[in-house]
Motif scaffolding. Structure first.
Motif, short mmCIF file in Angstrom:
data_model
loop_
_atom_site.label_atom_id
_atom_site.label_comp_id
_atom_site.label_asym_id
_atom_site.label_seq_id
_atom_site.Cartn_x
_atom_site.Cartn_y
_atom_site.Cartn_z
N SER A 291 0.85 -1.20 0.00
CA SER A 291 0.00 0.00 0.00
C SER A 291 0.88 1.25 0.00
CB SER A 291 -0.91 0.02 1.24
OG SER A 291 -0.13 -0.14 2.39
N CYS A 292 0.34 2.28 -0.62
CA CYS A 292 1.08 3.54 -0.70
C CYS A 292 0.80 4.37 0.55
CB CYS A 292 0.64 4.31 -1.95
SG CYS A 292 1.49 5.89 -2.10
N TRP A 297 6.20 3.20 -0.11
CA TRP A 297 5.28 2.07 -0.28
C TRP A 297 5.54 1.10 0.86
CZ3 TRP A 297 1.52 0.87 -3.99
CH2 TRP A 297 1.34 1.84 -4.99
N ALA A 317 7.22 0.77 -5.38
CA ALA A 317 6.50 -0.48 -5.11
C ALA A 317 7.28 -1.65 -5.70
CB ALA A 317 5.12 -0.41 -5.73
#
Lengths: 337, 500
Positions: A291-292, A297, A317
């Motif tokens: 998830s950001c 990330w 990511a």
């Protein structure tokens, strides 16, 4: 007025106990000692109920302490009335006077007849100019806001007016009780910079209670960590972040992952772990989720033999295979208890 | 290492010995003031009465009569109290405070005559209706004050969590309103218990109540033992009420000051119906026969009006400032309920009995009947009124603002001048006007304390009403009603005015 450069704040053995329900009592401060250098920004962190706010109110004189001594420079202040102490507080809720305008709130001290121990004088011609400059610096256009009624301000604007009021003819020490908590992220960052600038320009010491590690890491020269009414640690924030003395301090300042090796104890900051392609790291792992979280990330990975997932933070990511390896440097492992 | 660091420092530090003791021991200072007050206003008159009644010889028939009268009084007063609370709530959401203040000034005897003029047969029902009409404006004013401080954030949060209107009313609205409801109902209850006028005029002698019994025992039958028993029972009932009121006021939540929320249509209809009932007496004042031109009696009454205004002004100023000061100070002490009991205790004694007892106490202390004794006698109940109003309204001044002022270096005087007084101005105005209105319309107390030639307008109007000069009474009752209305309008204009 600029603060004197040598007005260190010293606290010795501060104790405070609140009567609880029935015959019980709650220890809010259990012998707090502090030695804070003048003109520094000192952040105080701790879990809820750790005694941060009581410490601030005790120093301000708004909460009577059971025992202890307080000194600001050469002056013992715990024997002074709250109104006479050379400190100023910004409360968590802004506490602005609703019957006064923004400018009247900021310059409230000019309405007071006497001069305090700071030697400040009654209102002068430069007062309004100073108040306008402060409002401007805190992001409130004086032409728009100075005459405005308090009821016509948003929560964030009120908090900035409260800051301006505290900074106007500021004493040597400002006590800030989570003053940025009501602000949105961009305003918060802007205000952090403004606070740092004002502190440098005026040489005011700031004792700042916060829950936000980002505020503490960005602003503090010294970070004090409190737990159950005691000071757990006190040092430069980057030092405490990188080498925390205990698990509680480490967790307060950021996320932790266990070392992803069942054979080894210890913890790692998520950004110190690296995700690498299969067979290139020290342990096998499988990507569960990512998830950001703003600039980074956050990745959640499962490691065979470990019940808890491992957190890894990286700028980009991970786009590789779900089956991957994890790697780290032994120097980054935190041996915490 | 210093013990209790900063505790003394919370005060102002460098003050004289007496001042330092007062700052360090606010609870004891207040306790002493409350005790002295209670002694002067309640215990001394009561002591004189008990002394006259000693050794309390009551025949069996007297004991039975007292029990019967007390039970009847309790029942009728409880009915009046419950109905006043319920109807007062409807009225508070419908009618503006100015109208309520004007209605507050219509004297009970005028209301009683108006109720009989409606066609009600003299008896318990007519007396209870008179009582309700008489106490409703006060009940609605008190409830309206509380409605202005509804905890909107809590209500919104409850609605957000799915709480329906009933759940919100039970969990938030009612606990918030309870202190004011308790004040309104207790006021009505005590007024009913000690009443003579409503039961004498509208009751037509069919319902003998404690107020009438005390009056007859003291004035007509010289039976102080009977009166003393009744007065002691009334005080014994009133003291727990006073304690409950103060406890509720202490626990009252802080909140912001807002307009009374718009009421649903059915509440507005019901509220206006109640208002129509209340308007019977003032309408009778306006539409009835009025004298033409000014006669010598008018000049006499004009002089009394000026004197009454002076007495009411002095009592209102003293009671409001002292009531306000006590309300503020009682927030700082550990057991404020006891301060409240001492201040509210005079409400327990029916006004005429209070006047009679104060006359006795004043004579014993060398204070002759006249304006001074009237001011002293009125101060007891007026202070209670000022205290309750200030207490209900000053709970909206958050402690955080005072802490902020202290933190900025404001001394006690500066905090009072720059923070307390500007923020409490609405409370002061309401308390002042309410007290002024009550004192102006009060005839029972000055009837005993004013002495020959020292009458007030209200006393003179009662005498003229008994003599049948109804037209004259109408004219001057209207003048009395107009005073608080003008006072409110002036106060409103003053409240809006800000020095540039």
């Amino acid at each position: 007025m600029s603060a004197e450069p040598s007005v260190n704040l010293r606290a010795r053995g501060l104790h405070k106990r609140f009567a609880g329900a029935g015959r019980g009592s709650v220890v809010a401060l259990a012998g707090v000692d502090l030695e804070l250098e003048a003109g520094r920004h000192v952040c105080v962190m701790g879990h809820s109920g750790s005694g941060k706010t009581t410490l601030l109110r005790g120093i301000a004189g708004l909460e009577p302490l059971d025992a202890g001594e307080l000194w600001i420079g050469d002056q013992r202040v715990d024997t002074l009335a709250a109104a006479a102490r050379p400190t100023r507080t910004v409360f968590q809720a802004p506490a602005l006077f609703p019957h006064l305008s923004v400018l009247e709130n900021v310059t409230f001290v000019d309405r007071l007849g006497r001069t305090s121990s700071l030697g400040r004088s009654r209102a002068d011609a430069g007062g309004v100019t100073e108040a306008h400059a402060l409002l401007e610096r805190l992001g409130l256009d004086p032409a728009v806001f100075a005459a405005r009624n308090i009821d016509a301000l948003s929560g964030g604007e009120r908090q900035r007016v409260a800051l301006a009021r505290a900074l106007y003819r500021a004493p040597p020490w400002l006590l800030l009780d989570e003053p940025l908590s009501a602000l949105d992220r961009p305003r918060r960052a802007a205000l952090r910079r403004a606070l740092a600038g004002i502190r440098k320009a005026k040489g005011i010491g700031m004792l700042h209670v916060t829950h936000h590690a980002a505020d503490a890491l960005a602003l503090a020269d010294t970070l004090v960590v409190m737990s159950r009414g005691r000071v757990l640690a006190s040092a430069a924030p980057e030092q405490l972040y990188a080498r925390p003395p205990d698990l509680e301090t480490a967790r307060l300042l950021g996320e932790l992952s266990g070392v992803p090796d069942p054979a080894r104890a210890g913890f790692l900051r998520p950004e110190r772990l690296r995700i690498v392609a299969g067979e290139q790291g020290r342990v096998r792992a499988r990507l569960l989720a990512r998830s950001c979280v703003g600039p980074l990330w956050e990745h959640e990975l499962a490691v065979e033999g470990l019940a808890a997932p491992i957190l890894v933070a990286r700028a980009l990511a991970w786009e590789g295979s779900e089956a991957c390896d994890l790697d780290w440097d032994d120097d980054d492992v935190l041996e915490l208890t | 290492m210093s013990r209790r660091v900063g505790e003394r420092a919370r005060g102002e530090g460098r003050v004289g010995w007496g001042g330092a003791w007062a700052v360090a021991q606010p609870g004891r200072v207040l306790g002493v003031i409350a005790f002295v007050w209670l002694t002067l206003v309640v215990l001394l008159p009561l002591g004189l009465l008990v002394d006259a009644a000693w050794p309390f010889e009551l025949r069996g028939v007297e004991r039975a009569a007292i029990a019967r009268v007390l039970l009847r009084g309790l029942g009728l007063s409880a009915i009046a109290a419950i109905l006043s609370g319920a109807l007062g709530l409807l009225l508070a959401q419908t009618v503006t405070p100015v109208v309520l203040l004007a209605l507050l000034l219509v004297s009970r005897s005028v209301v009683a005559h108006a109720v009989l003029a409606l066609g009600l047969t003299p008896g318990s029902l007519a007396a209870v209706v008179t009582l309700i009409i008489d106490v409703l404006p006060f009940a609605a004013l008190v409830l309206g004050l509380r409605l202005r401080t509804r905890p909107l954030a809590l209500i919104e949060a409850a609605r957000d969590l799915g709480a329906g209107p009933l759940a919100r009313a039970r969990e938030i609205e009612w606990p918030h309103l309870r202190p004011a409801m308790l004040v309104a109902c207790t006021w009505a209850f005590l007024q009913g218990l000690g009443d003579e006028l409503a039961f004498e005029i509208a009751g037509g002698g069919h319902a003998y109540t404690p107020g009438l019994l005390i009056r007859d025992a003291l004035i007509r039958e010289q039976a102080p033992a009977r009166a003393a028993v009744c007065v002691v029972v009334l005080i014994a009932l009133a003291l727990p009420c006073a304690w409950l009121i103060t406890r509720e006021l202490t626990a009252a939540q802080r909140s912001d000051w807002r307009e009374v929320p718009a009421a649903p249509a059915w509440v507005r209809v019901a509220g206006h119906s109640v208002l129509a009932l209340l308007l019977i007496a003032p309408v009778a004042l306006v539409v009835g026969e009025h004298p033409v031109g000014l006669g010598p009696t008018d000049r006499l009454l004009a002089g009394l009006f000026v004197r009454s205004l002076g007495i009411a002004g002095v009592v209102a100023a003293l009671a409001t400032s002292a009531g306000f000061g006590l309300a503020l100070a009682s927030r700082q002490v550990p057991h404020p309920a006891w301060i409240g009991v001492a201040v509210l205790a005079p409400l327990a004694i029916p006004p005429s009995i209070h006047g009679l007892l104060t006359l006795g106490a004043g004579t014993a202390l060398g204070l002759a009947p006249g304006p001074t004794l009237t001011v002293v006698a009125m101060l007891g109940p007026a202070l209670a009124l000022g205290f309750v109003t200030a207490r209900l309204m000053t709970v909206v001044i958050p402690r955080a603002l005072i802490d902020a002022a202290i933190d900025l270096g404001a001394s006690v005087g500066e905090r009072l001048r720059l923070v307390w007084l500007p923020l409490a101005r609405p409370a002061l105005i309401v308390a002042g006007v309410l007290t002024l209105a009550w004192v102006l319309g009060q005839a029972a107390i000055p009837a005993f304390t004013s002495g020959p030639g020292g009458d007030t307008l209200a006393v003179a109007l009662t005498i003229h009403a008994r003599a049948g000069s109804i037209a004259l009474v109408r004219r001057w009752s209207l003048v009395l009603v107009l005073v608080p209305v003008l006072a409110v309008l002036t106060a409103r204009a003053l409240a809006r005015w800000r020095p540039q």
